[in-house]
Design a protein around this motif. Structure first.
Motif, PDB file in Angstrom:
ATOM      1  N   PRO A 498       0.800  -1.230   0.000  1.00  0.00           N
ATOM      2  CA  PRO A 498       0.000   0.000   0.000  1.00  0.00           C
ATOM      3  C   PRO A 498       0.833   1.281   0.000  1.00  0.00           C
ATOM      4  CG  PRO A 498      -0.953  -1.591   1.508  1.00  0.00           C
ATOM      5  CD  PRO A 498       0.346  -2.182   1.040  1.00  0.00           C
ATOM      6  N   CYS A 499       1.974   1.280   0.681  1.00  0.00           N
ATOM      7  CA  CYS A 499       2.818   2.479   0.657  1.00  0.00           C
ATOM      8  C   CYS A 499       3.345   2.749  -0.746  1.00  0.00           C
ATOM      9  CB  CYS A 499       3.983   2.324   1.634  1.00  0.00           C
ATOM     10  SG  CYS A 499       3.513   2.439   3.365  1.00  0.00           S
ATOM     11  N   VAL A 500       3.639   1.707  -1.472  1.00  0.00           N
ATOM     12  CA  VAL A 500       4.052   1.853  -2.866  1.00  0.00           C
ATOM     13  C   VAL A 500       2.900   2.437  -3.679  1.00  0.00           C
ATOM     14  CG1 VAL A 500       4.753   0.589  -4.945  1.00  0.00           C
ATOM     15  CG2 VAL A 500       5.755   0.002  -2.727  1.00  0.00           C
ATOM     16  N   ALA A 501       1.700   1.944  -3.450  1.00  0.00           N
ATOM     17  CA  ALA A 501       0.523   2.454  -4.169  1.00  0.00           C
ATOM     18  C   ALA A 501       0.307   3.940  -3.887  1.00  0.00           C
ATOM     19  CB  ALA A 501      -0.714   1.657  -3.771  1.00  0.00           C
ATOM     20  N   ARG A 502       0.505   4.330  -2.649  1.00  0.00           N
ATOM     21  CA  ARG A 502       0.333   5.744  -2.299  1.00  0.00           C
ATOM     22  C   ARG A 502       1.300   6.625  -3.076  1.00  0.00           C
ATOM     23  NH1 ARG A 502       1.778   5.922   3.255  1.00  0.00           N
ATOM     24  NH2 ARG A 502       3.895   6.139   2.479  1.00  0.00           N
ATOM     25  N   THR A 503       2.551   6.225  -3.145  1.00  0.00           N
ATOM     26  CA  THR A 503       3.530   7.028  -3.866  1.00  0.00           C
ATOM     27  C   THR A 503       3.252   7.018  -5.363  1.00  0.00           C
ATOM     28  OG1 THR A 503       5.180   6.575  -2.154  1.00  0.00           O
ATOM     29  CG2 THR A 503       5.998   7.381  -4.259  1.00  0.00           C
ATOM     30  N   LEU A 504       2.836   5.891  -5.892  1.00  0.00           N
ATOM     31  CA  LEU A 504       2.446   5.850  -7.304  1.00  0.00           C
ATOM     32  C   LEU A 504       1.315   6.836  -7.580  1.00  0.00           C
ATOM     33  CD1 LEU A 504       2.462   1.980  -7.851  1.00  0.00           C
ATOM     34  CD2 LEU A 504       4.056   3.612  -8.875  1.00  0.00           C
ATOM     35  N   ASN A 505       0.350   6.893  -6.682  1.00  0.00           N
ATOM     36  CA  ASN A 505      -0.743   7.851  -6.838  1.00  0.00           C
ATOM     37  C   ASN A 505      -0.233   9.291  -6.833  1.00  0.00           C
ATOM     38  OD1 ASN A 505      -3.477   7.023  -7.247  1.00  0.00           O
ATOM     39  ND2 ASN A 505      -3.430   5.983  -5.284  1.00  0.00           N
ATOM     40  N   ASN A 506       0.702   9.573  -5.927  1.00  0.00           N
ATOM     41  CA  ASN A 506       1.233  10.930  -5.847  1.00  0.00           C
ATOM     42  C   ASN A 506       1.987  11.323  -7.115  1.00  0.00           C
ATOM     43  OD1 ASN A 506       0.149  11.205  -3.307  1.00  0.00           O
ATOM     44  ND2 ASN A 506       2.058  10.789  -2.219  1.00  0.00           N
ATOM     45  N   ILE A 507       2.780  10.385  -7.647  1.00  0.00           N
ATOM     46  CA  ILE A 507       3.484  10.676  -8.901  1.00  0.00           C
ATOM     47  C   ILE A 507       2.475  10.846 -10.039  1.00  0.00           C
ATOM     48  CG2 ILE A 507       5.223   9.865 -10.540  1.00  0.00           C
ATOM     49  CD1 ILE A 507       6.464   8.232  -8.282  1.00  0.00           C
ATOM     50  N   GLY A 508       1.410  10.031 -10.000  1.00  0.00           N
ATOM     51  CA  GLY A 508       0.363  10.173 -11.005  1.00  0.00           C
ATOM     52  C   GLY A 508      -0.270  11.550 -10.985  1.00  0.00           C
ATOM     53  N   LYS A 509      -0.478  12.097  -9.796  1.00  0.00           N
ATOM     54  CA  LYS A 509      -1.026  13.453  -9.685  1.00  0.00           C
ATOM     55  C   LYS A 509      -0.076  14.478 -10.301  1.00  0.00           C
ATOM     56  CE  LYS A 509      -3.571  12.427  -5.446  1.00  0.00           C
ATOM     57  NZ  LYS A 509      -3.638  12.641  -3.986  1.00  0.00           N
ATOM     58  N   LEU A 510       1.213  14.281 -10.048  1.00  0.00           N
ATOM     59  CA  LEU A 510       2.208  15.192 -10.625  1.00  0.00           C
ATOM     60  C   LEU A 510       2.136  15.152 -12.147  1.00  0.00           C
ATOM     61  CD1 LEU A 510       4.712  17.043 -10.256  1.00  0.00           C
ATOM     62  CD2 LEU A 510       6.102  14.960 -10.332  1.00  0.00           C
ATOM     63  N   TYR A 511       2.091  13.972 -12.727  1.00  0.00           N
ATOM     64  CA  TYR A 511       2.021  13.848 -14.190  1.00  0.00           C
ATOM     65  C   TYR A 511       0.714  14.424 -14.723  1.00  0.00           C
ATOM     66  CZ  TYR A 511       6.088  10.722 -14.177  1.00  0.00           C
ATOM     67  OH  TYR A 511       7.341  10.194 -14.051  1.00  0.00           O
ATOM     68  N   SER A 512      -0.381  14.226 -13.977  1.00  0.00           N
ATOM     69  CA  SER A 512      -1.675  14.744 -14.427  1.00  0.00           C
ATOM     70  C   SER A 512      -1.667  16.261 -14.503  1.00  0.00           C
ATOM     71  CB  SER A 512      -2.778  14.252 -13.485  1.00  0.00           C
ATOM     72  OG  SER A 512      -4.041  14.689 -13.909  1.00  0.00           O
ATOM     73  N   ILE A 513      -1.084  16.899 -13.487  1.00  0.00           N
ATOM     74  CA  ILE A 513      -0.992  18.358 -13.493  1.00  0.00           C
ATOM     75  C   ILE A 513      -0.201  18.848 -14.703  1.00  0.00           C
ATOM     76  CG2 ILE A 513       0.032  20.341 -12.293  1.00  0.00           C
ATOM     77  CD1 ILE A 513      -0.613  18.906  -9.666  1.00  0.00           C
ATOM     78  N   GLN A 514       0.815  18.078 -15.074  1.00  0.00           N
ATOM     79  CA  GLN A 514       1.658  18.444 -16.213  1.00  0.00           C
ATOM     80  C   GLN A 514       1.069  17.985 -17.542  1.00  0.00           C
ATOM     81  OE1 GLN A 514       5.144  16.463 -14.243  1.00  0.00           O
ATOM     82  NE2 GLN A 514       6.217  18.342 -14.807  1.00  0.00           N
ATOM     83  N   ASN A 515      -0.174  17.491 -17.501  1.00  0.00           N
ATOM     84  CA  ASN A 515      -0.883  17.006 -18.689  1.00  0.00           C
ATOM     85  C   ASN A 515      -0.199  15.806 -19.336  1.00  0.00           C
ATOM     86  OD1 ASN A 515      -2.811  19.050 -18.378  1.00  0.00           O
ATOM     87  ND2 ASN A 515      -1.623  20.483 -19.624  1.00  0.00           N
ATOM     88  N   LYS A 516       0.555  15.061 -18.561  1.00  0.00           N
ATOM     89  CA  LYS A 516       1.164  13.815 -19.043  1.00  0.00           C
ATOM     90  C   LYS A 516       0.204  12.683 -18.719  1.00  0.00           C
ATOM     91  CE  LYS A 516       5.890  15.493 -18.148  1.00  0.00           C
ATOM     92  NZ  LYS A 516       7.146  15.244 -17.380  1.00  0.00           N
ATOM     93  N   TYR A 517      -0.918  12.688 -19.431  1.00  0.00           N
ATOM     94  CA  TYR A 517      -2.019  11.816 -19.052  1.00  0.00           C
ATOM     95  C   TYR A 517      -1.696  10.333 -19.224  1.00  0.00           C
ATOM     96  CZ  TYR A 517      -4.757  16.125 -19.020  1.00  0.00           C
ATOM     97  OH  TYR A 517      -5.232  17.380 -18.752  1.00  0.00           O
ATOM     98  N   ALA A 518      -0.972   9.977 -20.260  1.00  0.00           N
ATOM     99  CA  ALA A 518      -0.651   8.559 -20.479  1.00  0.00           C
ATOM    100  C   ALA A 518       0.235   8.023 -19.356  1.00  0.00           C
ATOM    101  CB  ALA A 518       0.033   8.385 -21.825  1.00  0.00           C
ATOM    102  N   ASP A 519       1.237   8.822 -18.956  1.00  0.00           N
ATOM    103  CA  ASP A 519       2.112   8.396 -17.858  1.00  0.00           C
ATOM    104  C   ASP A 519       1.339   8.313 -16.552  1.00  0.00           C
ATOM    105  OD1 ASP A 519       4.301   8.303 -19.570  1.00  0.00           O
ATOM    106  OD2 ASP A 519       4.855  10.389 -19.192  1.00  0.00           O
TER     107      ASP A 519
END
Length: 787
Positions: A498-519
């Motif tokens: 779960p801690c890995v999942a949390r960090t993956l989610n956080n990185i996903g938010k970073l990419y989403s803000i940058q419009n890197k939707y596929a990543d």
């Protein structure tokens, strides 16, 4: 152009720096010598299960017989007193045991002298009684005196001395005196190994020493050192004792708690259930050790989100402790705190609040003001206040907790870093980012120094620093911090934790803000798979992942996919948490925003109003989440030309935010921005301009001058000037906004095209035809890349 209207669609981020509060209540063996024979001591737990142990009635008769046949001050009477006191101790009749132990001590001192070994036995017994009652100041001199007597009789190396060292070390540990405790634990363990061998069958104190030393290392975050101690203790227990002995239960319980901390839940559960079974078999269903096992098993279920299974165990543990110890004992406070945390997670805030307060009051009464358990209570209550938006109250408690940590633990400790981390999280929630940044940095440095650079607590600090960078728009700085945190967590926990999942989610938010939707989608999907595998498909943590993935789809215009995920997330939260939980309100907000983006405003409004009703009931009418929903509903009314209603909601949201956060918070800037857009739409330019200007000032102060949020406010002010025909004044604001967006999102982002198109309009109005054509051509090229 209509300007940039800002609102919230995503749920609350799951930060790794959540407030540290609950305590599992790990146990030490208690050593009581009943026979009075030199060096012959038995553990309470072992004696309890001894088939030849005399019953309480038999012990009373033995004392009566001794008193009839001998002088009241004879050694035989002291022996009978000691044995009866031990029985009373077992049955939690502490007041009676106190009287009997004291009387036995007095007889032995009078008959044998103050330096006799049987006097040391009585001193130890009385000290253990005081320790379990949390009468630490009275216990310490007794432990020290008993140790001195034994050293005087046996010299520096003897098993009885090791027993006294362990007793004193345990006392120091409970008091938070870790350095003194560790030295004594290690000395005792080395003595046993040297004199008896590591697997000597007659000395369960070896197991006790291993368990206690492991627990000490665990509390200090020294997990690599702790695990071998736990494993050795369990192996010796299984080898030397029958499998249903208390020593085995203690080793099982302690190792299970260790596994739980590391997220090894599947490994922990059978250990805890076996420990509970052993203790219930030996002690019955209403014993302190049974309460501890119930508490720890409930904690495991809580960590897994199995709230319905956790609640009855916590309640049963609390009932046992209140019955045995009374309503004002530290173990009762532990149960109250844990049950309160469960209620908070379930959204039962009215039930949680008095439990947090009662737990803290107990700890403050029992312990001195500078005690580790007082810090636990302070942090727990502070976390609850922060959640309720009572930031001033939370800050005062967190600062007090940090001051106590400094006093009792020292400057280089994982626990001190945790206090700093909590306070930094509070500052971040308040928009006090610079103060948060300083504390996060200090917490990170302390953790690296105390536990090493590859520890999971270091990963937590890296995650929090990255989250702060993301909030500040410092995306290039955030990415390597997230990636380093992820690398540590994958190394320690494996790829599916779960801690890995949390960090993956956080990185996903970073990419989403940058419009890197596929990543971003790839990371969100991986996090979702982990959570579904770990918790099952209907867990609130799964709903969080669904929410994040749906937000991404919505931003990318994939509305049908977003709708399916939002609906599933809402259903999970309603089933798992109830229809009136704040997380349900978050899902309602998100689904309403999706409907609004699709122009289905009639479907959006009842969802916003239901979300608002839930939040006002849960938090009161002046909570930041209430202001968020007011803002969102105000935006809906603005889109539907219901301007009077929209303005009223914006103003109410602004009043809440200024009261809760003060005048310089990013949420205040967002509401000012939205209210200014409403005024601009109505042609109230004079009213709009100071709000846009104030929004810019707040965002520059909070985020710095090169942040995307600043760019939004700059462009909105530029469009106001454009609407007024003041093109020359608009141009520098649009150019500055364009520069910020190009830097943060890249030169071919769709937002860059929008700003270039606006710049082209301004330049044509100011006679800069060539510049306007160049801007328009570049915008067209960018648009073509997005089709």
């Amino acid at each position: 152009m209509t300007g940039y209207l800002q609102y919230w669609r995503g749920g609350k981020s799951w930060r790794s720096g959540r407030f540290a509060a609950a305590s599992a209540g790990l146990i030490f063996f208690i050593i009581i010598a009943l026979t009075g024979t030199i060096g012959a001591t038995l553990s309470l737990a072992a004696l309890k299960s001894d088939a030849s142990m005399r019953t309480l009635v038999e012990a009373r008769k033995a004392l009566e017989q001794a008193e009839k046949s001998a002088d009241p001050d004879q050694i035989e009477v002291a022996l009978s007193l000691n044995n009866l006191a031990g029985q009373c101790f077992f049955l939690n009749q502490y007041a009676t045991a106190d009287t009997l132990f004291r009387r036995a001590l007095a007889i032995r001192e009078k008959s044998l002298g103050s330096a006799h070994l049987d006097v040391a036995t009585s001193l130890n017994n009385l000290a253990e009684l005081y320790k379990i009652q949390a009468r630490y100041a009275e216990a310490e001199p007794l432990c020290i005196r008993a140790l001195a007597i034994r050293e005087g009789s046996f010299g520096p190396d003897h098993p009885s001395i090791a027993m006294s060292l362990n007793a004193l070390a345990g006392l120091y540990f409970i008091q938070g005196r870790y350095l003194e405790s560790e030295l004594l634990f290690k000395r005792a363990l080395a003595m046993h190994d040297r004199l008896l061998g590591p697997d000597h069958p007659d000395h369960p104190e070896v197991v006790m020493g291993l368990n206690n030393l492991a627990t000490l290392c665990q509390f200090q975050g020294r997990y690599t050192e702790a695990e071998p101690y736990y494993r050795r203790a369990l192996a010796i227990s299984e080898k030397l004792a029958r499998h249903d002995q208390p020593e085995v239960a203690t080793s099982l319980n302690n190792f299970a708690e260790f596994c739980k901390i590391l997220g090894r839940y599947a490994e922990a559960e059978p250990l805890l259930t076996r420990a509970l079974s052993i203790r219930e078999k030996i002690f019955g269903t209403a014993h302190p050790d049974v309460a501890t096992s119930l508490n720890n098993l409930a904690g495991l279920y809580f960590a897994q989100g199995r709230f319905r299974e956790a609640a009855p165990l916590y309640k049963r543990s609390l009932a046992i402790r209140e019955k045995i110890f009374g309503s004002a004992h530290p173990d009762v406070a532990i149960s109250l705190n844990n049950l309160a945390e469960l209620y908070k997670t379930q959204g039962k805030y009215a039930e949680a609040a008095p439990l947090f307060l009662q737990a803290l009051a107990i700890k403050e009464k029992f312990f001195c003001s500078a005690h580790i358990q007082t810090v636990v209570g302070l942090n727990a209550l502070a976390g609850f206040y922060s959640f309720q938006g009572r930031y001033a109250d939370a800050e005062a408690l967190m600062k007090r907790a940090l001051a106590i940590r400094d006093k009792i633990v020292g400057s280089v400790q994982p626990d001190r870093a945790t206090c700093m981390n909590n306070l930094a999280g509070l500052y971040s929630a308040q928009g006090r980012y610079r103060a948060a940044e300083l504390l996060y940095s200090r917490s990170f440095a302390l953790r690296v120094e105390s536990v090493g650079p590859e520890h999971v607590m270091v990963a937590e600090s890296l995650n929090n620093q990255a989250e702060l960078c993301r909030s500040l728009g410092q995306y290039a700085d955030a990415a390597p911090l997230y990636n380093r945190a992820l690398a540590i967590q994958e190394k320690v926990f494996g790829l599916d934790h779960p801690c890995v999942a949390r960090t993956l989610n956080n990185i996903g938010k970073l990419y989403s803000i940058q419009n890197k939707y596929a990543d971003a989608e790839q990371l969100y999907r991986r996090a979702l798979v982990i959570r579904e595998k770990f918790f099952g498909p209907d867990h609130p943590y799964v709903a969080r992942s669904l929410n994040n993935l749906a937000s991404l789809y919505s931003a990318d215009g994939r509305y049908a996919e977003a709708h399916r995920l939002y609906v599933r997330a809402l259903a999970i939260r309603e089933e798992a948490l109830g229809f009136d939980h704040p997380d349900v309100a978050l899902s309602l907000n998100n689904l309403a925003a999706l409907y609004q983006a699709q122009g289905r405003c009639a479907l959006a409004e009842p969802l916003y109003t239901r979300a608002l009703d839930i939040q006002e009931k849960a938090f009161g009418v002046e909570h930041p989440d209430v202001a968020t929903t007011l803002n969102n509903l105000g935006r809906l009314y603005y889109a539907g030309n219901r301007n009077v209603e929209s303005e009223a909601l914006y103003r109410r949201a602004l009043a809440i935010q200024e009261k809760v956060f003060g005048a310089w918070h990013p949420d205040v800037a967002t509401t000012l921005n939205n209210l200014a857009l409403l005024y601009k739409f109505e042609g109230r330019y004079a009213d709009a301009k100071p709000l846009f200007t104030r929004s810019i000032a707040i965002r520059e102060k909070c985020f710095g001058q090169d942040n995307q949020n600043v760019a939004v406010s700059l462009q909105n002010l530029a469009e106001l000037y454009t609407a007024e025909g003041r093109y020359a004044e608009a141009e520098p604001f649009t150019r500055r906004s364009l520069a910020i967006v190009e830097k943060s999102l890249g030169p071919v982002d769709a937002n860059v095209a929008t700003l270039l198109e606006h710049l082209a309009i301004i330049c044509r109005k100011t006679g800069q035809g060539v510049v306007a054509d160049e801007a328009q051509k570049r915008a067209a090229v960018i648009r073509s890349l997005h089709h």
